[in-house]
Design an enzyme around this catalytic site. Structure first.
Site, PDB file in Angstrom:
ATOM      1  CG  ASP A   7      -1.868   1.169   1.260  1.00 19.17           C
ATOM      2  OD1 ASP A   7      -2.500   1.432   0.229  1.00 19.17           O
ATOM      3  OD2 ASP A   7      -1.956   1.860   2.290  1.00 19.17           O
ATOM      4  CB  SER A   8       0.283   4.818  -0.443  1.00 21.74           C
ATOM      5  OG  SER A   8      -0.891   4.890   0.348  1.00 21.74           O
ATOM      6  CE1 TYR A  39       2.065   5.065  -3.866  1.00 20.93           C
ATOM      7  CE2 TYR A  39       0.692   3.122  -4.125  1.00 20.93           C
ATOM      8  CZ  TYR A  39       1.932   3.682  -3.952  1.00 20.93           C
ATOM      9  OH  TYR A  39       3.030   2.868  -3.882  1.00 20.93           O
ATOM     10  N   GLY A  40      -3.639   8.546  -3.914  1.00 21.84           N
ATOM     11  CA  GLY A  40      -5.001   8.800  -4.380  1.00 21.84           C
ATOM     12  C   GLY A  40      -5.244  10.090  -5.132  1.00 21.84           C
ATOM     13  CB  CYS A  70      -3.008   0.049  -2.851  1.00 22.79           C
ATOM     14  SG  CYS A  70      -3.218   1.652  -3.621  1.00 22.79           S
ATOM     15  CG  ASN A  71      -9.470  -0.106  -2.717  1.00 21.64           C
ATOM     16  OD1 ASN A  71     -10.330  -0.878  -3.108  1.00 21.64           O
ATOM     17  ND2 ASN A  71      -9.075  -0.073  -1.458  1.00 21.64           N
ATOM     18  CB  THR A  72      -5.210   4.346  -5.660  1.00 24.67           C
ATOM     19  OG1 THR A  72      -5.957   4.897  -4.570  1.00 24.67           O
ATOM     20  CG2 THR A  72      -4.972   5.406  -6.701  1.00 24.67           C
ATOM     21  CD  GLU A 145      -0.440   6.716   6.208  1.00 21.15           C
ATOM     22  OE1 GLU A 145       0.537   6.758   6.969  1.00 21.15           O
ATOM     23  OE2 GLU A 145      -0.782   5.684   5.573  1.00 21.15           O
ATOM     24  CB  CYS A 177      -9.540   4.170   0.167  1.00 21.58           C
ATOM     25  SG  CYS A 177      -7.915   4.634   0.843  1.00 21.58           S
ATOM     26  CG  HIS A 179      -5.261   4.747   4.206  1.00 21.72           C
ATOM     27  ND1 HIS A 179      -4.654   4.361   3.029  1.00 21.72           N
ATOM     28  CD2 HIS A 179      -4.259   5.217   5.007  1.00 21.72           C
ATOM     29  CE1 HIS A 179      -3.351   4.603   3.114  1.00 21.72           C
ATOM     30  NE2 HIS A 179      -3.087   5.119   4.296  1.00 21.72           N
TER      31      HIS A 179
HETATM   32  N1  DGL Z   1      -4.874   2.888   0.635  1.00 22.29           N
HETATM   33  C1  DGL Z   1      -4.764   3.129  -0.763  1.00 22.29           C
HETATM   34  C2  DGL Z   1      -6.058   2.850  -1.469  1.00 22.29           C
HETATM   35  O1  DGL Z   1      -6.683   1.867  -1.121  1.00 22.29           O
HETATM   36  C3  DGL Z   1      -4.021   4.394  -1.163  1.00 22.29           C
HETATM   37  C4  DGL Z   1      -4.478   5.655  -0.540  1.00 22.29           C
HETATM   38  C5  DGL Z   1      -3.594   6.839  -0.881  1.00 22.29           C
HETATM   39  O2  DGL Z   1      -2.365   6.726  -0.743  1.00 22.29           O
HETATM   40  O3  DGL Z   1      -4.135   7.862  -1.301  1.00 22.29           O
HETATM   41  O4  DGL Z   1      -6.462   3.517  -2.388  1.00 22.29           O
END
Ligand code: DGL
Length: 265
Positions: A7-8, A39-40, A70-72, A145, A177, A179
């Site tokens: 993940d990020s 990442y988003g 990580c969904n992104t 975070e 996401c 998170h």
């Molecule tokens: N947790 C990640 C996701 O599921 C990345 C979130 C991020 O870094 O913006 O998209």
């Protein structure tokens, strides 16, 4: 089995937790690309490049399966990850989409995931009559975070993100996401009791478990306890505390560069 996931930042902890519940006694390699968090809000090209670097690093880690925590990256670069890895790849979006039963579905996700309509497309592919509404939530990841998860500030932000979805009378809400499951108590407090909360990591863990059960004979030398290895791309000092807070482990964490080639496992 040796399982890789990334993940990020700490978002993938929510996936790791669910997977350990269902598939304990395995070895996990968790990579947090903290240097490039979040990442988003990145472009598709940036995410594809990141996916290439991550999958090429994992190809040196002798893993038996890979989880896209990580969904992104899942939304934008699943094909890149699959092409670069020669082990089974388990993803959140496809796994969750295949379990949706409700006809009105809300999705909370990062701006980049929403822009790509990955959840909408994945659900409509399976159930074309479903009404899907996606809400970008740019403020959640930085707040989570920073551990700013019990404040009036995040409650206001969450209310703002949820209102448009509740107006549409959704029956279920996907945490799109990784998170976001970390703030489940807050979201549950705001959501009416009739709205089902869906954590895609549950469907992913089930798929992984089925896969593992089908391969038990190949991997008969099962570990007797969970083994966790953590890697980050920056901020080495903060990560053990974060792991302690969310996973109740105080691991050794290693710093890695994803740009340098020639890694060894
Ligand atoms: N947790 C990640 C996701 O599921 C990345 C979130 C991020 O870094 O913006 O998209």
């Amino acid at each position: 089995m040796r399982i890789g996931l990334f993940d990020s930042g700490i978002g993938g902890f929510s996936v790791l937790k669910k997977v350990i519940e269902l598939c304990p006694d395995n070895s996990f390699i968790y990579l947090a690309d903290t240097a490039r968090l979040p990442y988003g809000v990145k472009t598709n090209n940036e995410i594809k490049k990141i996916a290439e670097e991550i999958s090429s690093w994992f190809s040196y880690q002798k893993i038996d399966a890979f989880l896209v925590a990580c969904n992104t990256t899942n939304a934008i670069a699943l094909d890149v990850l699959k092409n670069n890895l020669d082990v089974p790849v388990f993803d959140l979006i496809g796994s969750a989409a295949s379990t949706i039963k409700e006809s009105r579905v809300g999705v909370l996700a990062t701006p980049s995931t929403v822009k790509n309509k990955a959840y909408t497309n994945a659900i409509l592919d399976i159930k074309p009559k479903t009404f899907v509404i996606e809400q970008p939530c740019p403020d959640f990841v930085p707040m989570i975070e920073m551990d700013n998860i019990n404040s009036d500030e995040i409650t206001d932000v969450a209310n703002g993100y949820l209102q448009p979805l509740l107006k549409q009378k959704i029956h279920s809400l996907i945490l799109g996401c990784s998170h976001y499951p970390l703030i489940t108590p807050l979201l549950t407090e705001i959501l009416p009791s009739g709205v089902k909360l869906i954590d895609p990591a549950e469907a992913l863990s089930l798929k992984l478990k089925l896969f593992m059960d089908s391969k038990t004979s190949n991997f008969s030398k099962r570990r007797k306890s969970v083994d966790l290895k953590f890697y980050v791309t920056s901020n080495l000092e903060n990560f053990p505390n974060k792991a302690k807070h969310w996973l109740d482990v105080f691991p050794e964490v290693n710093l890695v560069s994803l740009q340098k080639k020639g890694w060894v496992s």
